[in-house]
Enzyme design. Structure first.
Site, PDB file in Angstrom:
ATOM      1  N   PRO A  10       0.798  -1.227   0.000  1.00 42.81           N
ATOM      2  CA  PRO A  10       0.000   0.000   0.000  1.00 42.81           C
ATOM      3  C   PRO A  10       0.830   1.275   0.000  1.00 42.81           C
ATOM      4  O   PRO A  10       1.856   1.371   0.694  1.00 42.81           O
ATOM      5  CB  PRO A  10      -0.798  -0.100   1.300  1.00 42.81           C
ATOM      6  N   ASN A  11       0.357   2.221  -0.760  1.00 36.68           N
ATOM      7  CA  ASN A  11       0.885   3.598  -0.823  1.00 36.68           C
ATOM      8  C   ASN A  11       2.220   3.735  -1.543  1.00 36.68           C
ATOM      9  O   ASN A  11       2.681   4.853  -1.761  1.00 36.68           O
ATOM     10  CB  ASN A  11       0.987   4.215   0.595  1.00 36.68           C
ATOM     11  N   ARG A  18       5.197  11.062  -2.277  1.00 36.58           N
ATOM     12  CA  ARG A  18       4.865  10.732  -0.891  1.00 36.58           C
ATOM     13  C   ARG A  18       6.100  10.939   0.005  1.00 36.58           C
ATOM     14  O   ARG A  18       7.098  10.239  -0.131  1.00 36.58           O
ATOM     15  CB  ARG A  18       4.424   9.270  -0.823  1.00 36.58           C
ATOM     16  N   TYR A  23      11.227   8.936   1.943  1.00 34.53           N
ATOM     17  CA  TYR A  23      11.316   7.844   0.964  1.00 34.53           C
ATOM     18  C   TYR A  23      12.114   8.192  -0.288  1.00 34.53           C
ATOM     19  O   TYR A  23      12.296   7.336  -1.155  1.00 34.53           O
ATOM     20  CB  TYR A  23       9.898   7.390   0.578  1.00 34.53           C
ATOM     21  N   ASN A  74       8.370  -5.251  -0.658  1.00 38.94           N
ATOM     22  CA  ASN A  74       8.230  -4.100   0.229  1.00 38.94           C
ATOM     23  C   ASN A  74       6.734  -4.005   0.499  1.00 38.94           C
ATOM     24  O   ASN A  74       5.969  -3.536  -0.360  1.00 38.94           O
ATOM     25  CB  ASN A  74       8.757  -2.818  -0.408  1.00 38.94           C
ATOM     26  N   ALA A  77       3.117  -0.529   4.971  1.00 36.84           N
ATOM     27  CA  ALA A  77       2.669  -0.645   6.361  1.00 36.84           C
ATOM     28  C   ALA A  77       2.107  -2.030   6.697  1.00 36.84           C
ATOM     29  O   ALA A  77       1.992  -2.376   7.884  1.00 36.84           O
ATOM     30  CB  ALA A  77       1.636   0.435   6.670  1.00 36.84           C
ATOM     31  N   GLU A  98      12.973  -9.020   2.156  1.00 36.69           N
ATOM     32  CA  GLU A  98      12.132  -7.882   2.541  1.00 36.69           C
ATOM     33  C   GLU A  98      12.951  -6.599   2.320  1.00 36.69           C
ATOM     34  O   GLU A  98      14.124  -6.551   2.701  1.00 36.69           O
ATOM     35  CB  GLU A  98      11.790  -8.050   4.029  1.00 36.69           C
ATOM     36  N   HIS A 100      12.903  -2.221   2.577  1.00 35.92           N
ATOM     37  CA  HIS A 100      12.290  -0.944   2.972  1.00 35.92           C
ATOM     38  C   HIS A 100      13.215   0.186   2.563  1.00 35.92           C
ATOM     39  O   HIS A 100      14.429   0.104   2.796  1.00 35.92           O
ATOM     40  CB  HIS A 100      12.050  -0.882   4.485  1.00 35.92           C
ATOM     41  N   ARG A 107      12.234   4.680  13.309  1.00 34.52           N
ATOM     42  CA  ARG A 107      11.042   5.531  13.194  1.00 34.52           C
ATOM     43  C   ARG A 107      10.055   5.243  14.336  1.00 34.52           C
ATOM     44  O   ARG A 107      10.459   4.834  15.407  1.00 34.52           O
ATOM     45  CB  ARG A 107      10.433   5.340  11.802  1.00 34.52           C
TER      46      ARG A 107
HETATM   47  C1  DQA Z   1       8.253   1.358   4.065  1.00 39.37           C
HETATM   48  C2  DQA Z   1       8.260   1.542   5.591  1.00 39.37           C
HETATM   49  C3  DQA Z   1       6.870   1.309   6.162  1.00 39.37           C
HETATM   50  O1  DQA Z   1       6.892   1.541   7.559  1.00 39.37           O
HETATM   51  C4  DQA Z   1       5.890   2.266   5.546  1.00 39.37           C
HETATM   52  O2  DQA Z   1       4.593   2.006   6.033  1.00 39.37           O
HETATM   53  C5  DQA Z   1       5.906   2.245   4.068  1.00 39.37           C
HETATM   54  C6  DQA Z   1       7.204   2.215   3.399  1.00 39.37           C
HETATM   55  C7  DQA Z   1       9.622   1.722   3.463  1.00 39.37           C
HETATM   56  O3  DQA Z   1       9.860   1.353   2.307  1.00 39.37           O
HETATM   57  O4  DQA Z   1      10.429   2.396   4.098  1.00 39.37           O
HETATM   58  O5  DQA Z   1       4.887   2.325   3.407  1.00 39.37           O
HETATM   59  O6  DQA Z   1       8.007  -0.019   3.786  1.00 39.37           O
END
Ligand code: DQA
Length: 146
Positions: A10-11, A18, A23, A74, A77, A98, A100, A107
């Site tokens: 998501p997102n 964003r 990021y 990735n 959240a 995984e 990020h 954080r």
């Molecule tokens: C994320 C870190 C997550 O905590 C966050 O919710 C994201 C992006 C990252 O790539 O740093 O959506 O996965």
């Protein structure tokens, strides 16, 4: 040709606009291109799926069995909440990494838990755009060990 499945949660479709201070300014498409270039350089193909829906990601993991050789994810959240995605990944027998962009451990406290960490081979966090090609390198090395 062996295929890597890259999953984005998501997102992440909004990367580029964003929270660029967290990021970075690269778009998801740019991260995918960097990962695909690295995969193709090593003789692998890379397929990408982004979804804002947990079930889509779970079904993509199910469908990857016997199709994809490895998964890079990735999960956004969902990393911090989805035991269902964790269970799905546990069923996939190939290498799993995984990724990020940010460093969730540095954080907010809710980001300190990863439901995925225990079912993947390894995690790359806080390396920004470097994380995607490095995840491909990790997959290539893990596949070579099999
Ligand atoms: C994320 C870190 C997550 O905590 C966050 O919710 C994201 C992006 C990252 O790539 O740093 O959506 O996965």
């Amino acid at each position: 040709m062996q295929e890597i499945l890259l999953l984005s949660g998501p997102n992440l479709d909004l990367l580029g606009t964003r929270s660029p201070e967290i990021y970075g300014s690269a778009t998801l498409e740019e991260h995918v291109r960097a990962a695909r270039d690295r995969a193709e350089h090593s003789g692998l193909s890379l397929r990408h799926l982004q979804s804002n829906f947990e079930g889509d990601l779970i079904e993509a993991v199910h469908a990857a069995r016997n199709v994809s050789s490895a998964i890079i994810i990735n999960a956004g959240a969902l990393t911090h909440s989805s035991w269902a995605l964790s269970d799905a990944l546990a069923i996939f027998s190939g290498p799993k990494i995984e990724v990020h962009l940010s460093n969730p451990a540095a954080r907010e406290p809710f980001r300190h838990v990863s439901t995925l960490a225990g079912v993947v081979n390894g995690s790359l966090a806080g390396l920004g755009a470097l994380g995607y090609p490095l995840a491909v390198d990790a997959v290539v090395a893990l596949l070579a060990q099999r």
